[in-house]
Motif scaffolding. Structure first.
Motif: not given
Length: 124
Positions: A53-80
């Motif tokens: 909820s505070g914006g800290s992220t973690n990634y699997a090693d296999s996708v690190k540097g290629r994928f980005t997770i983000s969220r829009d709290n106003a829309k209750n939506t998460v993106y990849l």
């Protein structure tokens, strides 16, 4: 109750990009962690990325540097955001959220919600 609906999957060529979205709805008081998991045929479901909820992220090693997770709290939506896609990224991608849901008495309770999944196929 609480629903998660994924969208954005499809067929892309190796090296291509795609964005997945997941929207939460229902009787929600708040959402804590949100995450993306994936499951390829014959393999265990694995955590791809997680965002707090505070914006800290973690990634699997296999996708690190290629994928980005983000969220829009106003829309209750998460993106990849997925870039430099590889055939081994092919899987069903599932949205997950730890939700503080509202029960009949109006008191929040923790609920671990899952989406139905969206297919990503990376192939030429």
């Amino acid at each position: 109750q609480v629903q998660l609906v994924e969208s954005g999957g499809g067929l892309v060529q190796p090296g291509g990009s795609l964005r997945l979205s997941c929207a939460a709805s229902g009787r929600i008081f708040s959402i804590n962690d949100m995450a993306w998991y994936r499951q390829a045929p014959g393999k265990q479901r694995e955590l791809v990325a997680r965002i707090t909820s505070g914006g800290s992220t973690n990634y699997a090693d296999s996708v690190k540097g290629r994928f980005t997770i983000s969220r829009d709290n106003a829309k209750n939506t998460v993106y990849l955001e997925m870039n430099s896609l590889k055939p081994e990224d092919t899987a069903v991608y599932y949205c997950n959220a730890l939700v503080q849901a509202i029960h009949a008495m109006g008191v929040p309770y923790p609920y671990n919600a899952w989406g139905q999944g969206t297919q990503l196929t990376v192939s030429s």
